[in-house]
Design a protein around this motif. Sequence first.
Motif, PDB file in Angstrom:
ATOM      1  N   ALA A   1     -20.190  44.707  54.944  1.00 19.66           N
ATOM      2  CA  ALA A   1     -21.225  44.001  54.395  1.00 19.66           C
ATOM      3  C   ALA A   1     -20.949  43.800  52.686  1.00 19.66           C
ATOM      4  O   ALA A   1     -21.677  42.960  52.005  1.00 19.66           O
ATOM      5  CB  ALA A   1     -22.663  44.666  54.284  1.00 19.66           C
ATOM      6  N   GLU A   2     -20.115  44.672  52.138  1.00 20.23           N
ATOM      7  CA  GLU A   2     -19.871  44.632  50.583  1.00 20.23           C
ATOM      8  C   GLU A   2     -18.753  43.731  50.018  1.00 20.23           C
ATOM      9  O   GLU A   2     -18.434  43.502  49.186  1.00 20.23           O
ATOM     10  CB  GLU A   2     -19.683  46.091  50.014  1.00 20.23           C
ATOM     11  CG  GLU A   2     -21.058  46.928  50.219  1.00 20.23           C
ATOM     12  CD  GLU A   2     -20.769  48.423  49.559  1.00 20.23           C
ATOM     13  OE1 GLU A   2     -21.411  48.359  48.681  1.00 20.23           O
ATOM     14  OE2 GLU A   2     -19.988  48.889  50.126  1.00 20.23           O
ATOM     15  N   ILE A   3     -17.906  43.419  51.155  1.00 27.45           N
ATOM     16  CA  ILE A   3     -16.704  42.504  50.922  1.00 27.45           C
ATOM     17  C   ILE A   3     -17.053  41.121  50.393  1.00 27.45           C
ATOM     18  O   ILE A   3     -17.990  40.465  50.749  1.00 27.45           O
ATOM     19  CB  ILE A   3     -15.831  42.254  52.262  1.00 27.45           C
ATOM     20  CG1 ILE A   3     -14.450  42.204  51.653  1.00 27.45           C
ATOM     21  CG2 ILE A   3     -16.398  41.336  53.135  1.00 27.45           C
ATOM     22  CD1 ILE A   3     -13.649  43.071  51.173  1.00 27.45           C
ATOM     23  N   LYS A   4     -16.273  40.651  49.285  1.00 27.03           N
ATOM     24  CA  LYS A   4     -16.644  39.078  49.023  1.00 27.03           C
ATOM     25  C   LYS A   4     -15.309  38.671  48.880  1.00 27.03           C
ATOM     26  O   LYS A   4     -14.449  38.717  48.156  1.00 27.03           O
ATOM     27  CB  LYS A   4     -17.088  39.189  47.441  1.00 27.03           C
ATOM     28  CG  LYS A   4     -18.320  40.025  47.184  1.00 27.03           C
ATOM     29  CD  LYS A   4     -19.639  39.289  48.068  1.00 27.03           C
ATOM     30  CE  LYS A   4     -20.915  40.155  47.478  1.00 27.03           C
ATOM     31  NZ  LYS A   4     -20.963  41.504  47.784  1.00 27.03           N
ATOM     32  N   PHE A   5     -15.052  37.358  49.748  1.00 26.99           N
ATOM     33  CA  PHE A   5     -13.761  36.759  49.853  1.00 26.99           C
ATOM     34  C   PHE A   5     -14.007  35.400  49.865  1.00 26.99           C
ATOM     35  O   PHE A   5     -14.970  34.708  50.237  1.00 26.99           O
ATOM     36  CB  PHE A   5     -13.468  37.033  51.341  1.00 26.99           C
ATOM     37  CG  PHE A   5     -12.121  36.025  51.796  1.00 26.99           C
ATOM     38  CD1 PHE A   5     -10.719  36.626  51.432  1.00 26.99           C
ATOM     39  CD2 PHE A   5     -12.264  34.869  52.297  1.00 26.99           C
ATOM     40  CE1 PHE A   5      -9.645  35.862  51.414  1.00 26.99           C
ATOM     41  CE2 PHE A   5     -11.265  34.514  52.491  1.00 26.99           C
ATOM     42  CZ  PHE A   5      -9.800  34.833  52.163  1.00 26.99           C
ATOM     43  N   THR A   6     -13.527  34.644  48.834  1.00 26.98           N
ATOM     44  CA  THR A   6     -13.627  33.165  48.488  1.00 26.98           C
ATOM     45  C   THR A   6     -12.055  32.701  48.215  1.00 26.98           C
ATOM     46  O   THR A   6     -11.369  33.027  47.619  1.00 26.98           O
ATOM     47  CB  THR A   6     -14.277  33.278  47.208  1.00 26.98           C
ATOM     48  OG1 THR A   6     -15.423  33.985  47.267  1.00 26.98           O
ATOM     49  CG2 THR A   6     -14.448  31.693  46.916  1.00 26.98           C
ATOM     50  N   ILE A   7     -11.974  31.307  49.117  1.00 28.11           N
ATOM     51  CA  ILE A   7     -11.091  30.384  48.618  1.00 28.11           C
ATOM     52  C   ILE A   7     -11.785  29.342  48.074  1.00 28.11           C
ATOM     53  O   ILE A   7     -12.560  28.543  48.570  1.00 28.11           O
ATOM     54  CB  ILE A   7     -10.541  29.840  49.854  1.00 28.11           C
ATOM     55  CG1 ILE A   7      -9.739  30.893  50.855  1.00 28.11           C
ATOM     56  CG2 ILE A   7      -9.631  28.729  49.500  1.00 28.11           C
ATOM     57  CD1 ILE A   7      -9.181  30.398  52.075  1.00 28.11           C
ATOM     58  N   GLY A   8     -11.453  29.207  46.586  1.00 28.09           N
ATOM     59  CA  GLY A   8     -12.339  28.563  45.838  1.00 28.09           C
ATOM     60  C   GLY A   8     -11.663  27.330  45.247  1.00 28.09           C
ATOM     61  O   GLY A   8     -12.347  26.377  44.702  1.00 28.09           O
ATOM     62  N   ARG A   9     -10.364  27.209  45.313  1.00 24.12           N
ATOM     63  CA  ARG A   9      -9.648  25.875  44.821  1.00 24.12           C
ATOM     64  C   ARG A   9      -8.543  25.496  45.714  1.00 24.12           C
ATOM     65  O   ARG A   9      -7.819  26.519  46.047  1.00 24.12           O
ATOM     66  CB  ARG A   9      -9.292  25.978  43.191  1.00 24.12           C
ATOM     67  CG  ARG A   9      -8.372  25.078  43.087  1.00 24.12           C
ATOM     68  CD  ARG A   9      -8.112  25.250  41.222  1.00 24.12           C
ATOM     69  NE  ARG A   9      -7.212  25.905  41.199  1.00 24.12           N
ATOM     70  CZ  ARG A   9      -7.045  26.786  40.050  1.00 24.12           C
ATOM     71  NH1 ARG A   9      -7.623  26.228  39.033  1.00 24.12           N
ATOM     72  NH2 ARG A   9      -6.130  27.753  39.882  1.00 24.12           N
ATOM     73  N   VAL A  10      -8.402  24.360  46.183  1.00 26.20           N
ATOM     74  CA  VAL A  10      -7.631  23.909  47.167  1.00 26.20           C
ATOM     75  C   VAL A  10      -6.719  22.656  46.313  1.00 26.20           C
ATOM     76  O   VAL A  10      -7.316  21.791  46.156  1.00 26.20           O
ATOM     77  CB  VAL A  10      -7.825  23.646  48.571  1.00 26.20           C
ATOM     78  CG1 VAL A  10      -6.662  23.105  49.343  1.00 26.20           C
ATOM     79  CG2 VAL A  10      -8.455  25.082  49.137  1.00 26.20           C
ATOM     80  N   THR A  11      -5.467  22.606  46.474  1.00 23.58           N
ATOM     81  CA  THR A  11      -4.812  21.467  45.991  1.00 23.58           C
ATOM     82  C   THR A  11      -3.690  21.157  47.048  1.00 23.58           C
ATOM     83  O   THR A  11      -2.877  21.881  47.512  1.00 23.58           O
ATOM     84  CB  THR A  11      -3.841  21.846  44.635  1.00 23.58           C
ATOM     85  OG1 THR A  11      -4.789  22.189  43.811  1.00 23.58           O
ATOM     86  CG2 THR A  11      -3.216  20.549  44.052  1.00 23.58           C
ATOM     87  N   VAL A  12      -4.005  19.842  47.445  1.00 26.82           N
ATOM     88  CA  VAL A  12      -3.061  19.249  48.711  1.00 26.82           C
ATOM     89  C   VAL A  12      -2.001  18.264  47.994  1.00 26.82           C
ATOM     90  O   VAL A  12      -2.368  17.382  47.037  1.00 26.82           O
ATOM     91  CB  VAL A  12      -3.786  18.472  49.536  1.00 26.82           C
ATOM     92  CG1 VAL A  12      -3.114  18.049  50.810  1.00 26.82           C
ATOM     93  CG2 VAL A  12      -4.882  19.322  50.337  1.00 26.82           C
ATOM     94  N   MET A  13      -0.769  18.330  48.271  1.00 26.99           N
ATOM     95  CA  MET A  13       0.189  17.142  47.955  1.00 26.99           C
ATOM     96  C   MET A  13       0.889  16.679  49.256  1.00 26.99           C
ATOM     97  O   MET A  13       1.390  17.228  50.088  1.00 26.99           O
ATOM     98  CB  MET A  13       1.102  17.836  46.721  1.00 26.99           C
ATOM     99  CG  MET A  13       0.684  18.324  45.457  1.00 26.99           C
ATOM    100  SD  MET A  13       1.888  19.237  44.357  1.00 26.99           S
ATOM    101  CE  MET A  13       2.959  17.816  44.139  1.00 26.99           C
ATOM    102  N   PRO A  14       1.305  15.300  49.041  1.00 26.81           N
ATOM    103  CA  PRO A  14       0.869  14.408  47.917  1.00 26.81           C
ATOM    104  C   PRO A  14      -0.779  13.812  47.832  1.00 26.81           C
ATOM    105  O   PRO A  14      -0.970  12.874  46.974  1.00 26.81           O
ATOM    106  CB  PRO A  14       1.814  13.213  48.059  1.00 26.81           C
ATOM    107  CG  PRO A  14       2.071  13.131  49.657  1.00 26.81           C
ATOM    108  CD  PRO A  14       2.012  14.752  50.028  1.00 26.81           C
ATOM    109  N   ASN A  15      -1.374  14.436  48.850  1.00 28.98           N
ATOM    110  CA  ASN A  15      -2.719  13.791  48.639  1.00 28.98           C
ATOM    111  C   ASN A  15      -2.934  12.524  48.760  1.00 28.98           C
ATOM    112  O   ASN A  15      -3.754  11.513  48.344  1.00 28.98           O
ATOM    113  CB  ASN A  15      -3.242  14.476  47.401  1.00 28.98           C
ATOM    114  CG  ASN A  15      -4.899  14.638  47.575  1.00 28.98           C
ATOM    115  OD1 ASN A  15      -5.585  14.701  48.781  1.00 28.98           O
ATOM    116  ND2 ASN A  15      -5.699  14.210  46.475  1.00 28.98           N
ATOM    117  N   ALA A  16      -2.335  12.044  49.811  1.00 29.83           N
ATOM    118  CA  ALA A  16      -2.414  10.434  50.372  1.00 29.83           C
ATOM    119  C   ALA A  16      -2.927  10.282  51.880  1.00 29.83           C
ATOM    120  O   ALA A  16      -2.362  10.999  52.717  1.00 29.83           O
ATOM    121  CB  ALA A  16      -1.027   9.910  49.990  1.00 29.83           C
TER     122      ALA A  16
END
Length: 217
Positions: free
Chosen positions: A66-81
């Motif tokens: 209950a105390e764990i904090k897991f975050t994926i906060g930023r994602v960058t995709v290439m070439p993002n088309a």
Amino acid sequence: QGPLLEAAGRTIGVVTGIQGKKTFQVVVEGAEGHAGTLAQFERRDALAAFAKMATVLHAEIGTIDAEIKFTIGRVTVMPNAPSVVPSLVSFSIDLRHPDNAVLDAAGARIKALCAENTSPCAVTVKPLVDAPSNVFDERLRASIAEAAREQGHSAMAILSAAGHDARHLAKVCRAAMIFIPCRGGVSHVEHEWAEPADIAAGASVLAQVLRDLALSQ
């Protein structure tokens, strides 16, 4: 931590310490391809590999306790088309826990899970921040609690879930922190609000602690 103080109806938070934090930058490398001509079985889709990793990471790391904090906060995709198979995905991980043993084990498991779920792509996991959980000076904490009591302010012990500069000061000198309630527990944003009376109470407790420290030298 504002919601805890608000919910308990307390004015002063005597901060016991700061939970540990690790951050990672993860890069998934695949191969670019045309969305209309490249067969599914031939693809090294970095976004598909990321999606698999993210699902597994949230399912395993995000449910440790209950105390764990897991975050994926930023994602960058290439070439993002729109019509190109993604060749690279870079994403951030923010991991926090008050128990350093749990934090270290979870951090090691993150690397393993990424490696296990990257095929047919390649993955690199780069550690960025490694800030262990710390405990603030017991005497300063007692002084804060005593000052709050003498001034008639309700107080409670509280662990800081967010990082602060005091974490680093605690490595080289005695350190402590005082919290006060913020509306909805929200701070460091434009709509942050603390009642003037609570601000005054926090400043007054701080002033008394500093005075007592100065006179005790």
